[in-house]
Structures are given as C-alpha cells and as structure tokens.
Write a protein that holds these residues in place. Structure first.
Motif, PDB file in Angstrom:
ATOM      1  N   ALA A 180      -6.438   6.373 -14.345  1.00 11.92           N
ATOM      2  CA  ALA A 180      -5.153   7.128 -13.758  1.00 11.92           C
ATOM      3  C   ALA A 180      -4.369   5.932 -13.017  1.00 11.92           C
ATOM      4  O   ALA A 180      -4.966   5.282 -12.422  1.00 11.92           O
ATOM      5  N   PRO A 181      -3.057   5.967 -13.201  1.00 12.63           N
ATOM      6  CA  PRO A 181      -2.441   5.183 -12.144  1.00 12.63           C
ATOM      7  C   PRO A 181      -2.303   5.364 -10.827  1.00 12.63           C
ATOM      8  O   PRO A 181      -1.964   4.530  -9.999  1.00 12.63           O
ATOM      9  N   SER A 182      -2.353   6.803 -10.468  1.00 12.11           N
ATOM     10  CA  SER A 182      -2.458   7.073  -9.171  1.00 12.11           C
ATOM     11  C   SER A 182      -3.864   7.595  -8.649  1.00 12.11           C
ATOM     12  O   SER A 182      -4.164   8.732  -9.683  1.00 12.11           O
ATOM     13  N   CYS A 183      -4.381   7.697  -7.681  1.00 13.11           N
ATOM     14  CA  CYS A 183      -6.029   8.328  -7.454  1.00 13.11           C
ATOM     15  C   CYS A 183      -5.611   9.892  -7.502  1.00 13.11           C
ATOM     16  O   CYS A 183      -6.696  10.481  -7.582  1.00 13.11           O
ATOM     17  N   GLU A 184      -4.435  10.122  -6.818  1.00 13.28           N
ATOM     18  CA  GLU A 184      -4.204  11.543  -6.637  1.00 13.28           C
ATOM     19  C   GLU A 184      -4.352  12.244  -8.031  1.00 13.28           C
ATOM     20  O   GLU A 184      -4.897  13.585  -7.994  1.00 13.28           O
ATOM     21  N   VAL A 185      -4.323  11.889  -9.037  1.00 12.54           N
ATOM     22  CA  VAL A 185      -4.609  12.399 -10.428  1.00 12.54           C
ATOM     23  C   VAL A 185      -5.785  12.119 -11.006  1.00 12.54           C
ATOM     24  O   VAL A 185      -6.096  12.373 -12.046  1.00 12.54           O
ATOM     25  N   CYS A 186      -6.783  11.237 -10.587  1.00 12.29           N
ATOM     26  CA  CYS A 186      -7.832  10.574 -11.140  1.00 12.29           C
ATOM     27  C   CYS A 186      -8.861  11.728 -10.796  1.00 12.29           C
ATOM     28  O   CYS A 186      -9.182  12.228  -9.877  1.00 12.29           O
ATOM     29  N   ALA A 187      -9.682  11.908 -11.979  1.00  5.81           N
ATOM     30  CA  ALA A 187     -10.752  12.629 -11.736  1.00  5.81           C
ATOM     31  C   ALA A 187     -11.789  12.315 -10.997  1.00  5.81           C
ATOM     32  O   ALA A 187     -12.446  13.230 -10.271  1.00  5.81           O
ATOM     33  N   ASP A 188     -12.066  11.153 -10.814  1.00  4.76           N
ATOM     34  CA  ASP A 188     -13.038  10.456  -9.646  1.00  4.76           C
ATOM     35  C   ASP A 188     -12.483  10.423  -8.382  1.00  4.76           C
ATOM     36  O   ASP A 188     -13.113   9.766  -7.227  1.00  4.76           O
ATOM     37  N   TRP A 241       0.708  -3.997 -11.870  1.00  2.90           N
ATOM     38  CA  TRP A 241       0.095  -4.152 -10.454  1.00  2.90           C
ATOM     39  C   TRP A 241      -0.332  -2.893  -9.753  1.00  2.90           C
ATOM     40  O   TRP A 241      -1.759  -2.982  -9.213  1.00  2.90           O
ATOM     41  N   LYS A 242       0.173  -1.763  -9.896  1.00  4.23           N
ATOM     42  CA  LYS A 242      -0.328  -0.476  -9.394  1.00  4.23           C
ATOM     43  C   LYS A 242      -1.537  -0.156  -9.969  1.00  4.23           C
ATOM     44  O   LYS A 242      -2.594   0.045  -9.327  1.00  4.23           O
ATOM     45  N   LYS A 243      -1.514  -0.140 -11.107  1.00  3.25           N
ATOM     46  CA  LYS A 243      -2.739   0.342 -12.006  1.00  3.25           C
ATOM     47  C   LYS A 243      -4.006  -0.613 -11.823  1.00  3.25           C
ATOM     48  O   LYS A 243      -5.064  -0.449 -11.674  1.00  3.25           O
ATOM     49  N   PHE A 244      -3.870  -2.316 -11.619  1.00  5.03           N
ATOM     50  CA  PHE A 244      -4.487  -3.088 -11.193  1.00  5.03           C
ATOM     51  C   PHE A 244      -5.424  -2.795  -9.873  1.00  5.03           C
ATOM     52  O   PHE A 244      -6.349  -2.841  -9.817  1.00  5.03           O
ATOM     53  N   LEU A 245      -4.394  -2.644  -8.910  1.00  4.80           N
ATOM     54  CA  LEU A 245      -4.897  -2.006  -7.437  1.00  4.80           C
ATOM     55  C   LEU A 245      -5.715  -0.869  -7.589  1.00  4.80           C
ATOM     56  O   LEU A 245      -6.868  -1.109  -6.916  1.00  4.80           O
ATOM     57  N   TYR A 246      -5.377  -0.199  -8.162  1.00  4.63           N
ATOM     58  CA  TYR A 246      -6.222   1.270  -8.312  1.00  4.63           C
ATOM     59  C   TYR A 246      -7.436   0.835  -9.152  1.00  4.63           C
ATOM     60  O   TYR A 246      -8.763   1.581  -8.655  1.00  4.63           O
ATOM     61  N   LYS A 247      -7.588   0.157  -9.972  1.00  3.08           N
ATOM     62  CA  LYS A 247      -8.701  -0.037 -10.620  1.00  3.08           C
ATOM     63  C   LYS A 247      -9.741  -1.030  -9.811  1.00  3.08           C
ATOM     64  O   LYS A 247     -10.845  -1.059  -9.963  1.00  3.08           O
ATOM     65  N   GLN A 248      -8.997  -1.831  -8.896  1.00  8.70           N
ATOM     66  CA  GLN A 248      -9.909  -2.629  -8.006  1.00  8.70           C
ATOM     67  C   GLN A 248     -10.558  -1.574  -7.233  1.00  8.70           C
ATOM     68  O   GLN A 248     -11.698  -1.932  -6.573  1.00  8.70           O
ATOM     69  N   LEU A 249      -9.896  -0.577  -6.532  1.00 13.15           N
ATOM     70  CA  LEU A 249     -10.455   0.383  -5.704  1.00 13.15           C
ATOM     71  C   LEU A 249     -11.809   1.087  -6.517  1.00 13.15           C
ATOM     72  O   LEU A 249     -12.554   1.285  -6.047  1.00 13.15           O
ATOM     73  N   CYS A 250     -11.409   1.509  -7.614  1.00 14.67           N
ATOM     74  CA  CYS A 250     -12.713   2.159  -8.283  1.00 14.67           C
ATOM     75  C   CYS A 250     -13.693   1.200  -8.615  1.00 14.67           C
ATOM     76  O   CYS A 250     -14.881   1.752  -8.510  1.00 14.67           O
ATOM     77  N   ALA A 251     -13.592   0.066  -9.003  1.00 16.61           N
ATOM     78  CA  ALA A 251     -14.538  -0.835  -9.134  1.00 16.61           C
ATOM     79  C   ALA A 251     -15.457  -0.985  -8.173  1.00 16.61           C
ATOM     80  O   ALA A 251     -16.575  -1.241  -8.036  1.00 16.61           O
ATOM     81  N   ALA A 252     -14.705  -1.275  -6.817  1.00 18.63           N
ATOM     82  CA  ALA A 252     -15.288  -1.124  -5.631  1.00 18.63           C
ATOM     83  C   ALA A 252     -16.368  -0.474  -5.432  1.00 18.63           C
ATOM     84  O   ALA A 252     -17.318  -0.489  -4.430  1.00 18.63           O
ATOM     85  N   GLU A 253     -15.902   1.013  -5.900  1.00 19.60           N
ATOM     86  CA  GLU A 253     -16.890   2.215  -5.801  1.00 19.60           C
ATOM     87  C   GLU A 253     -17.949   2.301  -6.839  1.00 19.60           C
ATOM     88  O   GLU A 253     -18.382   3.379  -6.828  1.00 19.60           O
ATOM     89  N   ALA A 258       0.888  -1.348  -0.105  1.00 15.55           N
ATOM     90  CA  ALA A 258       0.077   0.088  -0.219  1.00 15.55           C
ATOM     91  C   ALA A 258       0.798   1.035  -0.072  1.00 15.55           C
ATOM     92  O   ALA A 258       0.711   2.198  -0.608  1.00 15.55           O
ATOM     93  N   ALA A 259       1.948   1.394   0.877  1.00 11.67           N
ATOM     94  CA  ALA A 259       2.936   2.410   0.822  1.00 11.67           C
ATOM     95  C   ALA A 259       3.443   2.585  -0.510  1.00 11.67           C
ATOM     96  O   ALA A 259       3.738   3.650  -1.043  1.00 11.67           O
ATOM     97  N   GLY A 260       3.968   1.512  -1.149  1.00  7.93           N
ATOM     98  CA  GLY A 260       4.597   1.485  -2.400  1.00  7.93           C
ATOM     99  C   GLY A 260       3.678   2.008  -3.329  1.00  7.93           C
ATOM    100  O   GLY A 260       4.261   2.681  -4.424  1.00  7.93           O
ATOM    101  N   CYS A 261       2.545   1.858  -3.305  1.00  8.63           N
ATOM    102  CA  CYS A 261       1.593   2.531  -4.371  1.00  8.63           C
ATOM    103  C   CYS A 261       1.284   4.064  -4.493  1.00  8.63           C
ATOM    104  O   CYS A 261       1.031   4.498  -5.419  1.00  8.63           O
ATOM    105  N   LEU A 262       1.820   4.633  -3.461  1.00 14.19           N
ATOM    106  CA  LEU A 262       1.685   5.954  -3.272  1.00 14.19           C
ATOM    107  C   LEU A 262       2.872   6.652  -3.994  1.00 14.19           C
ATOM    108  O   LEU A 262       2.990   7.918  -4.064  1.00 14.19           O
TER     109      LEU A 262
END
Length: 192
Positions: free
Chosen positions: A175-183, A156-168, A114-118
């Motif tokens: 976006a590969p990082s949620c901090e730059v995602c429009a959502d 992997w990083k993109k996959f994990l963020y896509k999993q978070l987005c799909a859960a919502e 999780a820390a590495g994803c940031l």
C-alpha cells in the motif's frame, strides 16, 4: 526596525517563489523550500498547518531560509489528523535517522516530508514541489543514505512506507499509505 509582514497569498506561486528566493539565506534547501512555501501560501499542495511543524519551528525555518522576509501569517490549513500522528512520528524518525547532518534545515525538512506522506497524491505534489526531480534532489541532499537505497527509483512515498515496513520485518507491504495497508497494526499498533 522590524520588517512588515507580507501577505504572500496575494501573489502567484511563481511571483512568490521569486520573492522568497530574493531573500534566500544561502542554505542549499532554500530552493526547494521556496517551491514548497510558494505553493502552500497560495493554497496548493496538501501540507497541513505550519507545514506539519510546530509554530516555533516554522518561524525558525522562515528566518533561516529567508531572512528579512518578515513574519507572514500562515494561511489556514487543517492540522495533522490525530489518528495518524503515530504514522507521522515513524516517518519523521526514519528520515531523521538518515539526515545528512549539515544544517538544521534537514530536521525541518524531515517533518515536512513526513507530513506530506500523510496526504493522498504523489509526494512531490503533496509537498507543493513543482516536479518529481525537485523531490529527488531534496531527498538526495537531506537524506543521502536513505535516498541511496532507492536504487530502482521507486516513487518516494511508496519507498518510504516500504522502508517502514521492512524495518518491522513486513515485506508484503504494497500500500502507498499505511492507513490502507493490511499490516498497519504491525507497524503502528501498541507494543505488546
């Protein structure tokens, strides 16, 4: 008798990895953890202070994976950005939900991943692993159900963020990082 604290930053990553593996405790995560730590202690990778864990968990990790190594002083690294702790927690929860449930190392690994994803590079590089194959093996061992869903071998990083987005229920997250995602606010904003 306590083992003296080694100064691990004075070794090359390869020397340090060999030293760590000489103290390996027999957990299947000893190998990837040796790669992560050997990179981190010598100034590589992008993991924050304590690998993104609390200090107590960091010391438990060392004692579990590399008994007899001593208690090395961690190198200086910045803390996780407080503005991104919600993102870290979401990733940590996602990984914990799918951990294999065999050793306590899986919980530490969830925090480290999780820390590495940031950070901003490929996840295997941000973690300090030596190649992407090491990351894929780590994910399959620690989070088998989650890894099994990555059927198209997405990074992997993109996959994990896509999993978070799909859960919502957000399926346009590119976006590969949620901090730059429009959502971003849909995933990490306050609940209303």
């Amino acid at each position: 008798m306590t083992t003296p604290s080694p100064n691990l930053a004075q070794e090359t990553p390869l020397e340090l990895r060999e030293r760590l593996l000489a103290h390996a405790g027999g957990d299947p995560n000893d190998g990837p953890m040796a790669s992560i730590l050997s990179t981190w202690f010598t100034g590589g990778g992008a993991l924050p202070a304590w690998l993104g864990l609390d200090p107590g968990a960091f010391h438990q990790l060392l004692a579990h994976h590399f008994p007899g190594l001593g208690t090395p002083a961690p190198p200086p690294h910045p803390e996780i950005d407080r503005e991104r702790t919600g993102e870290y927690e979401e990733l940590f929860t996602l990984l914990l939900r799918d951990r294999a449930g065999h050793t306590p190392s899986e919980t530490w690994m969830a925090g480290i991943v999780a820390a590495g994803c940031l950070a901003s590079d490929h996840l295997w590089q941000d973690l300090g692993l030596w190649n992407r194959g090491e990351l894929s093996a780590l994910m399959a061992h620690n989070f088998p159900d989650l890894a099994g869903r990555n059927v198209k071998d997405m990074k992997w990083k993109k996959f994990l963020y896509k999993q978070l987005c799909a859960a919502e229920g957000i399926y346009t997250c590119r976006a590969p990082s949620c901090e730059v995602c429009a959502d971003y606010t849909h995933c990490f904003g306050p609940e209303e």
